[in-house]
Design an enzyme around this catalytic site. Sequence first.
Site, PDB file in Angstrom:
ATOM      1  N   LYS A 202      27.802  19.968  -8.532  1.00  0.00           N
ATOM      2  CA  LYS A 202      27.009  18.875  -8.682  1.00  0.00           C
ATOM      3  C   LYS A 202      27.487  17.703  -9.322  1.00  0.00           C
ATOM      4  O   LYS A 202      28.691  17.954  -9.934  1.00  0.00           O
ATOM      5  CB  LYS A 202      25.479  19.036  -9.041  1.00  0.00           C
ATOM      6  CG  LYS A 202      24.979  20.461  -8.356  1.00  0.00           C
ATOM      7  CD  LYS A 202      24.340  20.085  -6.810  1.00  0.00           C
ATOM      8  CE  LYS A 202      24.293  21.173  -5.854  1.00  0.00           C
ATOM      9  NZ  LYS A 202      22.926  22.002  -6.340  1.00  0.00           N
TER      10      LYS A 202
HETATM   11  C1  LIG Z   1      21.815  23.206  -5.709  1.00  0.00           C
HETATM   12  C2  LIG Z   1      20.821  23.097  -5.068  1.00  0.00           C
HETATM   13  C3  LIG Z   1      19.697  23.716  -5.541  1.00  0.00           C
HETATM   14  C4  LIG Z   1      19.563  24.793  -6.628  1.00  0.00           C
HETATM   15  O1  LIG Z   1      20.295  24.316  -7.801  1.00  0.00           O
HETATM   16  P1  LIG Z   1      20.916  25.532  -8.813  1.00  0.00           P
HETATM   17  O2  LIG Z   1      20.871  24.718  -9.814  1.00  0.00           O
HETATM   18  O3  LIG Z   1      21.981  26.294  -8.481  1.00  0.00           O
HETATM   19  O4  LIG Z   1      19.534  26.490  -8.977  1.00  0.00           O
HETATM   20  C5  LIG Z   1      18.505  23.572  -4.968  1.00  0.00           C
HETATM   21  N1  LIG Z   1      18.419  22.723  -3.882  1.00  0.00           N
HETATM   22  C6  LIG Z   1      19.663  21.949  -3.249  1.00  0.00           C
HETATM   23  C7  LIG Z   1      19.518  21.186  -2.234  1.00  0.00           C
HETATM   24  C8  LIG Z   1      20.795  22.276  -4.008  1.00  0.00           C
HETATM   25  O5  LIG Z   1      21.803  21.597  -3.312  1.00  0.00           O
END
Ligand SMILES: *Cc1c(COP(=O)(O)O)cnc(C)c1O
Length: 416
Positions: A202
């Site tokens: 991210k």
């Molecule tokens: C990354 C992501 C999540 C979850 O995040 P984590 O930190 O990995 O638990 C939820 N929704 C979307 C669309 C994501 O890309």
Amino acid sequence: MCATPPSQELLAIDGGIPVRKALLPYGRQSIDEDDIQAVVEVLRSAWLTGGPTADEFEQAFASRVSAKYAVSFSSGTAALHGAVFAAGLKRGDEAVTSPLTFVATANCVLYQGAKPVFADVSCETLNIDPEIVAAKITPKTRVILPVAYAGHPADLDALLDLADKNGLTVIEDACHALGAEYRGRRTGSISHMSVFSFHPVKHIATGEGGMVTTDRADFAESLRRFRNHGLSTDARQRNASGAWQYEMVLLGFNYRLTDVACALGLSQLKKLDANLARRAEIAARYTAAFRCLPGIVPPSQRDDVKSAWHLYPIRVDAGMLRADRGQVLRALRSENIGVNVHYLPVHLHRYYRERFGYKAGEYPVAERAYEQLISLPMFHGMSEQDVEDVISAVRKVVAHYSRDIRGEMAGRSDRS
Ligand SMILES: *Cc1c(COP(=O)(O)O)cnc(C)c1O
């Protein structure tokens, strides 16, 4: 103007030389010396968790997205769980969400014993279509849970309007969209609650980590309790006030984000603007290169939106090529370009099919998109050479599989 197609080269998948020697991942974090120093400082301090660095990160984050409150969680998934809890989602309720997302978006609804109801996406942005959402609202609906797919915000004004009329809460899964904008407003300050993730792919990374932002004090308080066992105070508040007793007022979890992670997040947040600018630059380079490539449809960005470009998902138009998405994807991987698919629609996962009886064909736009999508490498640490390699590899693979349209047309007119 469109460039002429490149000359034919032997694909790596057929034994040719790959465009690059080492695999380029589709996403990855960038950690510098400042980040490392920030973490080391917390390791030497009194608070590894529940300390002042968590407050500092939350305040800096809230201010960056122009929200009143930010509450950190141990992951984006935990943050989603907290948000649906704070919205009051419970057994028997429904939440309308997108089928084209990571499973966590819908799973958090199941954690509360509620039912995720999918609304198909619009073909243009691959975000839930407000008109379809409107048709899915029932007396049981409590939450609308849009996803800012690839970093492009959904049509939030239309969704907030629907929520207003029906007494619903809009929780935005903004895990792709830190730094995005919608009609001049920042993602994180628009929906009733917005959820972010700090997974390494991210925009900013803390290893695992997440955040919920909101302007509502009642949501913020509920989120803080939920992540701390449902206790009415946390350890530092008790330390400060000299009180020793605490009371559990609701059933919560331990979803706290450590101060170690928060130190990393705080340091990473300082680089967010540079990260966003680099991602936008890469997206512009890709779009310029692929706009005229037959068989490749680049993602679009609406005029009233600034995407955060978490992903760069192209669509492969198999009708224009002698290969389908799977073949193009395998060919690109052989060229050492770490492409991926986001996402297998949630309702087609085995658990959802078996438990809820979903079948292929129920969400045709999301399903057709899924069959065409390929996410190209997109992360702020990509070098110029990395970007060039992706463009060369896509051109090489497309040139190899492209149909000779003129030849076919000529053949057709011969036969007629
Ligand atoms: C990354 C992501 C999540 C979850 O995040 P984590 O930190 O990995 O638990 C939820 N929704 C979307 C669309 C994501 O890309």
